[in-house]
Design a protein around this motif. Structure first.
Motif, short mmCIF file in Angstrom:
data_model
loop_
_atom_site.label_atom_id
_atom_site.label_comp_id
_atom_site.label_asym_id
_atom_site.label_seq_id
_atom_site.Cartn_x
_atom_site.Cartn_y
_atom_site.Cartn_z
N VAL A 68 0.83 -1.20 0.00
CA VAL A 68 0.00 0.00 0.00
C VAL A 68 0.87 1.25 0.00
CG1 VAL A 68 -1.66 1.37 1.34
CG2 VAL A 68 -1.97 -1.10 1.11
N ALA A 69 1.90 1.27 0.86
CA ALA A 69 2.79 2.43 0.92
C ALA A 69 3.48 2.66 -0.42
CB ALA A 69 3.83 2.22 2.03
N GLY A 70 3.96 1.59 -1.04
CA GLY A 70 4.61 1.73 -2.34
C GLY A 70 3.67 2.27 -3.39
N SER A 71 2.43 1.77 -3.40
CA SER A 71 1.44 2.23 -4.37
C SER A 71 1.13 3.71 -4.18
CB SER A 71 0.15 1.40 -4.23
OG SER A 71 -0.86 1.88 -5.08
N VAL A 72 0.97 4.14 -2.93
CA VAL A 72 0.65 5.54 -2.63
C VAL A 72 1.79 6.45 -3.07
CG1 VAL A 72 0.33 7.19 -0.75
CG2 VAL A 72 -0.95 5.03 -0.76
N LEU A 73 3.02 6.09 -2.72
CA LEU A 73 4.16 6.95 -3.06
C LEU A 73 4.38 7.03 -4.56
CD1 LEU A 73 6.63 5.89 -0.22
CD2 LEU A 73 5.37 8.05 -0.43
N GLY B 14 2.72 2.41 5.80
CA GLY B 14 2.39 0.99 5.69
C GLY B 14 1.87 0.33 6.95
N VAL B 15 2.40 0.71 8.12
CA VAL B 15 2.00 0.04 9.36
C VAL B 15 0.49 0.19 9.62
CG1 VAL B 15 2.21 0.07 11.89
CG2 VAL B 15 4.27 0.07 10.46
N PRO B 16 -0.09 1.41 9.51
CA PRO B 16 -1.54 1.50 9.69
C PRO B 16 -2.32 0.66 8.69
CG PRO B 16 -0.55 3.68 9.83
CD PRO B 16 0.52 2.75 9.32
N ALA C 270 -3.97 9.64 0.03
CA ALA C 270 -3.37 10.83 0.62
C ALA C 270 -2.24 10.48 1.58
CB ALA C 270 -4.45 11.64 1.36
N GLY C 271 -1.97 9.19 1.74
CA GLY C 271 -0.92 8.77 2.65
C GLY C 271 -1.38 8.68 4.09
N GLN C 272 -2.67 8.94 4.36
CA GLN C 272 -3.19 8.92 5.72
C GLN C 272 -3.88 7.58 6.00
OE1 GLN C 272 -5.39 12.49 6.63
NE2 GLN C 272 -3.65 13.80 6.17
N THR C 273 -3.06 6.55 5.95
CA THR C 273 -3.57 5.20 6.14
C THR C 273 -4.05 4.96 7.57
OG1 THR C 273 -1.26 4.53 6.44
CG2 THR C 273 -2.25 4.15 4.27
N LEU C 274 -3.55 5.77 8.51
CA LEU C 274 -3.99 5.60 9.90
C LEU C 274 -5.48 5.90 10.03
CD1 LEU C 274 -3.34 5.02 12.84
CD2 LEU C 274 -2.71 7.44 13.11
N ILE C 275 -5.96 6.90 9.30
CA ILE C 275 -7.39 7.23 9.36
C ILE C 275 -8.21 6.06 8.82
CG2 ILE C 275 -9.19 8.78 8.52
CD1 ILE C 275 -7.13 10.99 8.43
N ALA C 276 -7.80 5.52 7.68
CA ALA C 276 -8.52 4.38 7.11
C ALA C 276 -8.53 3.21 8.09
CB ALA C 276 -7.87 3.96 5.79
N ALA C 277 -7.41 3.00 8.78
CA ALA C 277 -7.33 1.90 9.75
C ALA C 277 -8.27 2.14 10.93
CB ALA C 277 -5.90 1.74 10.24
N VAL C 278 -8.29 3.38 11.43
CA VAL C 278 -9.14 3.70 12.58
C VAL C 278 -10.61 3.49 12.23
CG1 VAL C 278 -9.97 5.59 14.03
CG2 VAL C 278 -7.52 5.28 13.66
N ILE C 279 -11.03 3.93 11.04
CA ILE C 279 -12.43 3.75 10.62
C ILE C 279 -12.78 2.28 10.53
CG2 ILE C 279 -14.04 4.08 8.71
CD1 ILE C 279 -12.62 6.74 8.15
#
Length: 495
Positions: free
Chosen positions: A83-88, A278-280, A417-426
């Motif tokens: 996911v991180a690679g795809s976003v970047l 990536g971690v989130p 947007a690189g804000q994977t933590l928000i997606a994880a929290v939801i």
């Protein structure tokens, strides 16, 4: 127009798509359609294993049931890197920073290989303990262990191909991975029965009317098959060939993003950036995998007929939600590229458009499922009681399918947007703090209807929470320059 021309017209490569200008609808559709097909191919993988192992033995079929949760967990833990690679890559392509996109892809491949080796080793060593935790029987455990040990050794190939798919998607090419996946699925379907049964009483030859050829091959080789290990070998080998093809494509750089051997030396600064994103994402995937298993604890409170009905419902959901997953990944790529290009309003519109399309389309699908719930459930079982309970489950959840599409679309935007933590929290809030508690309390107070209500309520709230959080605008704080360091692209020479 020939048939070939008509088929080709359905898909467009990244050179034909303009993600940062012009229409939103067409590029999002062209991005998402191949992803839907790729996901269907992935489903075909699982169906092939399940079908042929069911032909082999009941214990083997049970073993694969216990092995799949561990497969999902290993993939979920490694998911964040892809996911991180795809976003970047998406952000750099949108910013017209081709060399930085190449560097991001090269670093992602390097770190993905390391993660796959480590997780594969953990899976190989601790498979017995995991199976005991799941409660596998003494007859099933050795078979599941055999499957998972082969799979763990081949995790580099399985996860490596997933990384190829993600990086190409970040660049905007979803057609090439679809074609490679197709070849891999065909190979796996052919290898499965051969490696499971060998050439002695292989049902494939019976289906094809080639018993004479089967006898000749058995006399020549004496191969009686490898049972459940054969299924794992077929999966790993077909994915390995797909990975090799993917690496060749990326090293050549003629389609999609290019990778370079000289840029694969691990970069500590880049590792931190991959981990931040990536971690989130890994946590989100792991939470989804765990929630499925934890819900089984609630399902186990009821008779086997309810468990069977629950299985029917989740299978139907997995097919219905394929477009939502595809649109989510398409929105992720469009968001990333438009943020990279500095076009935040266009990124916002892409998210809202994707959410509206999924709300309408999945609600329509849900209406069909609601009206045809019993015939749909009856396809999967000959037990009238199971069909009736399954139909009830489908009716409770069907009209809320659109909200799943909304949640998936906005989650894709947060990831882009690189804000994977928000997606994880939801995701964790919806599954762990809404669905699971409601299911537990509802099951005890209302019976099986309480379990079904949990799905409907969590679907609606998940969609609402995603929309409200996206409207807050915190995703606009994304900054593609965070990943740019002095070593961002030190060497772009040919290898």
């Amino acid at each position: 127009m020939s048939v070939t021309d008509r088929v080709s017209a359905l898909f467009k490569g990244p050179e034909e798509l303009e993600l940062t200008s012009g229409s939103i609808a067409k590029p999002l559709l062209y991005l998402s359609l191949p992803i839907v097909i790729t996901n269907l191919f992935q489903t075909a993988y699982n169906i092939a294993d399940t079908f042929w192992l069911g032909q082999y033995s009941t214990d083997a079929l049970a073993a694969i049931t216990f092995a799949f949760p561990m497969v999902f967990l290993l993939i979920a833990l490694a998911l964040g890197i892809s996911v991180a690679g795809s976003v970047l890559v998406a952000q750099y392509v949108g910013a017209d920073e081709e060399e930085r996109a190449e560097y991001a892809a090269s670093q992602t491949v390097a770190f993905a290989a390391v993660a796959a080796v480590v997780l594969g080793a953990i899976g190989f060593v601790f498979v017995d303990e995991f199976l005991v935790l799941l409660g596998a029987s003494a007859d099933v455990t050795p078979l599941a262990t055999s499957y998972m040990q082969v799979y763990s050794v081949g995790l580099v190939a399985v996860f490596g191909f997933a990384v190829f798919v993600s990086l190409m998607r970040g660049y905007g090419d979803t057609v090439t991975p679809m074609l490679v996946m197709f070849g891999s699925v065909v190979l796996n379907i052919l290898l499965d029965p051969l490696l499971i049964f060998g050439f002695d009483q292989n049902p494939l030859f019976g289906y094809l009317g080639l018993r004479g050829l089967e006898s000749q091959l058995f006399a020549l080789t004496g191969y009686t098959g490898s049972g459940i290990e054969g299924a794992a070998i077929a999966t790993v080998f077909s994915r390995l060939l797909a990975l090799v093809v993917g690496l060749v494509i990326m090293f050549q750089g003629t389609r999609g993003v290019r990778i370079r051997l000289s840029q694969m030396k691990p970069d500590a600064d880049y590792a931190r950036r991959l981990l931040d994103i990536g971690v989130p994402a890994s946590i989100e995937g792991t939470a989804r995998a765990l929630s499925v298993n934890l819900l089984l604890v609630v399902v186990a409170l009821f008779p086997d007929t309810v468990a069977a009905a629950y299985g029917i419902g989740t299978r139907v959901f997995s097919v219905i939600f394929l477009p939502a997953i595809a649109f989510s990944q398409g929105v992720e790529t469009m968001t990333g590229q438009n943020i990279g290009a500095g076009k935040l309003d266009r990124a916002e519109y892409a998210n809202h458009y994707g959410a509206k399309v999924m709300l309408g389309a999945l609600t329509a699908f849900g209406a069909v499922v609601f009206l045809a719930a019993h015939p749909i459930a009856a396809v999967f079982t000959q037990n009238p009681e199971v069909a009736a309970i399954g139909a009830e489950f489908l009716r409770y959840a069907a009209l809320t399918f659109g909200f799943i599409g909304v949640m998936r679309s906005y989650s894709g935007g947060f990831r882009g947007a690189g804000q994977t933590l928000i997606a994880a929290v939801i995701s964790i809030a919806m599954l762990g703090f809404i669905r699971l508690p409601i299911a537990w309390v509802g099951a005890h107070r209302l019976g099986v209807e309480g379990l079904w209500i949990a799905f409907a309520v969590s679907n609606v709230l998940g969609g609402v929470i995603s929309y409200v959080w996206f409207e807050r605008g915190t995703w606009r704080d994304a900054d593609v320059t965070e990943a740019r360091g002095p070593s961002a692209a030190p060497d772009a020479t040919d290898d």
